[in-house]
Design an enzyme around this catalytic site. Structure first.
Site, PDB file in Angstrom:
ATOM      1  N   LYS A 203      26.960  -9.378  12.571  1.00 24.70           N
ATOM      2  CA  LYS A 203      25.723  -8.691  12.235  1.00 24.70           C
ATOM      3  C   LYS A 203      24.769  -9.706  11.640  1.00 24.70           C
ATOM      4  O   LYS A 203      25.065 -10.335  10.621  1.00 24.70           O
ATOM      5  CB  LYS A 203      25.993  -7.568  11.238  1.00 24.70           C
ATOM      6  CG  LYS A 203      24.703  -6.894  10.796  1.00 24.70           C
ATOM      7  CD  LYS A 203      24.956  -5.608  10.066  1.00 24.70           C
ATOM      8  CE  LYS A 203      23.648  -5.008   9.594  1.00 24.70           C
ATOM      9  NZ  LYS A 203      23.855  -3.757   8.861  1.00 24.70           N
ATOM     10  N   LYS A 258      25.206  -7.286  16.719  1.00 29.76           N
ATOM     11  CA  LYS A 258      23.972  -6.592  16.357  1.00 29.76           C
ATOM     12  C   LYS A 258      22.965  -7.570  15.829  1.00 29.76           C
ATOM     13  O   LYS A 258      23.337  -8.387  14.986  1.00 29.76           O
ATOM     14  CB  LYS A 258      24.337  -5.560  15.285  1.00 29.76           C
ATOM     15  CG  LYS A 258      23.216  -4.819  14.649  1.00 29.76           C
ATOM     16  CD  LYS A 258      23.778  -3.899  13.600  1.00 29.76           C
ATOM     17  CE  LYS A 258      22.655  -3.184  12.897  1.00 29.76           C
ATOM     18  NZ  LYS A 258      23.149  -2.368  11.808  1.00 29.76           N
TER      19      LYS A 258
HETATM   20  C1  PBG Z   1      22.808  -1.077   7.046  1.00 23.32           C
HETATM   21  C2  PBG Z   1      22.439  -0.888   8.467  1.00 23.32           C
HETATM   22  C3  PBG Z   1      21.274  -1.391   9.049  1.00 23.32           C
HETATM   23  C4  PBG Z   1      21.263  -0.976  10.370  1.00 23.32           C
HETATM   24  C5  PBG Z   1      22.427  -0.230  10.579  1.00 23.32           C
HETATM   25  N1  PBG Z   1      23.160  -0.203   9.386  1.00 23.32           N
HETATM   26  C6  PBG Z   1      20.128  -2.113   8.469  1.00 23.32           C
HETATM   27  C7  PBG Z   1      20.348  -3.274   7.620  1.00 23.32           C
HETATM   28  O1  PBG Z   1      21.355  -3.988   7.689  1.00 23.32           O
HETATM   29  O2  PBG Z   1      19.454  -3.503   6.806  1.00 23.32           O
HETATM   30  C8  PBG Z   1      20.152  -1.295  11.309  1.00 23.32           C
HETATM   31  C9  PBG Z   1      20.174  -0.587  12.586  1.00 23.32           C
HETATM   32  C10 PBG Z   1      18.892  -0.600  13.326  1.00 23.32           C
HETATM   33  O3  PBG Z   1      17.962  -1.367  13.030  1.00 23.32           O
HETATM   34  O4  PBG Z   1      18.801   0.189  14.261  1.00 23.32           O
HETATM   35  N2  PBG Z   1      24.125  -1.091   6.716  1.00 23.32           N
END
Ligand code: PBG
Length: 336
Positions: A203, A258
């Site tokens: 991520k 992601k």
């Molecule tokens: C946070 C989380 C995020 C997303 C999913 N879970 C945002 C972040 O890490 O700040 C983002 C998903 C998206 O942008 O569609 N745990």
């Protein structure tokens, strides 16, 4: 008749592209409803739906409407949904205790959804950002640094509470070290031996998450803060392989990359290296870009969306978490 110019190509790849029948026969990848996971932002209340301004077409839904949405997705063959609670400000705290409240919104949503549509796979997000007053995914020390091991203790409780509520898959999206092993152990000890773990292994600290933070209401809490001390640097690729190796060793059943489209090289490397169930998340910013261009008449939404999702399959993704899931499933059905 055109004149022969003295040269024939040795090979004519265009022969196979000439007609629909041969294009269809040699098509290597096909997007199907089976590949899709529909995310939903879940609200308190009944009969409530709220549009998310930076994600046209996406609405936050109260639990009863979430169940209706699940029925529609199931009818289209979408196998799973991912739930993201919108926590009311008064339920946020420094210690994120609401994250593991058995009567919390996420836990109630899971129970209602499994009750309404038992066959729908339910995936929960394991991370503290919807529950902290500062919008970080974990607990912070006096300098604002997100503390790893203290956070993992809370994530364990959160994951177990999701499993107890009936979640099929818990998905830690927090990027703390060692959390997959710790959660796996706690699940086993609690007798939740069937609960799958979808690890957000790679991520990235991406700026494409902006609309999501608006949708769950963590943007204001986070303010000018960032997540660079735990999410990955977009410049890195080998590091993603190390993260995936650790999560698989610690007991992950599936791994997630992601965001999606800017990171398809990572998807391909991970799929080739590990051959594990490999998922990709087409994030909120990717959705917003496509929608905005389509709304301006600059891109053909249906064609571009299906092209983007098919590219993810081609890159090696087994499944795709996308805000377009239901819509894509409808379009696939219509064209099939
Ligand atoms: C946070 C989380 C995020 C997303 C999913 N879970 C945002 C972040 O890490 O700040 C983002 C998903 C998206 O942008 O569609 N745990």
């Amino acid at each position: 008749m055109p004149q022969y110019n003295g040269y024939f190509p040795l090979s004519r790849p265009r022969r196979m592209r000439r007609d629909a029948f041969s294009r269809r026969l040699m098509r290597e990848h096909r997007l199907s409803a089976d590949d899709l996971i529909q995310p939903v932002f879940v609200l308190e209340g009944r009969g409530r739906r709220e549009p998310v301004p930076s994600m046209p077409g996406v609405e936050r839904l109260s639990v009863d409407l979430l169940c209706r949405e699940a029925e529609a997705c199931a009818a289209l063959g979408v196998p799973a949904m991912a739930l993201f609670p919108v926590t009311p400000p008064e339920a946020k705290s420094d210690d994120a205790a609401e994250a593991y409240n058995p009567e919390g919104l996420a836990q109630r949503a899971v129970r209602a959804l499994k009750d309404a549509v038992p066959d729908m796979g339910v995936i929960t997000d394991v991370a503290l950002d919807p529950f902290t007053t500062h919008g970080q995914d974990g607990l912070i020390d006096e300098t604002g640094y997100v503390m790893n091991d203290e956070t993992v203790e809370v994530l364990i409780q959160q994951a177990v509470s999701h499993a107890e509520a009936g979640a099929d898959v818990v998905a830690p999206s927090d990027m703390m070290d060692g959390r997959i092993g710790a959660i796996r152990e706690a699940l086993e000890e609690g007798g939740h031996i069937h609960t799958r773990i979808l690890a957000y292994s790679a991520k990235y600290a991406s700026s494409y998450y902006g609309p999501f933070r608006d949708a769950v209401g963590s943007a204001a809490n986070l303010g000018a803060g960032n997540k660079y001390t735990y999410q990955m640097d977009p410049a890195n690729s080998d590091e993603a392989l190390r993260e995936v190796a650790l999560d698989l060793e610690e007991g992950a059943d599936m791994v997630m990359i992601k965001p999606g489209m800017p990171y398809l090289d990572i998807v391909r490397r991970i799929k080739d290296e590990f051959g594990a169930p490999t998922f990709v998340y087409q994030v909120s910013g990717e959705y917003a870009m496509l929608k905005a261009a389509a709304q301006n008449g600059w891109l053909d939404e249906r064609a571009c969306m299906l092209e983007a999702l098919t590219s993810m399959k081609r890159a090696g993704a087994d499944a795709i978490l996308t805000y377009f899931a239901r819509q894509a499933a409808e379009w696939i059905k219509d064209s099939g």
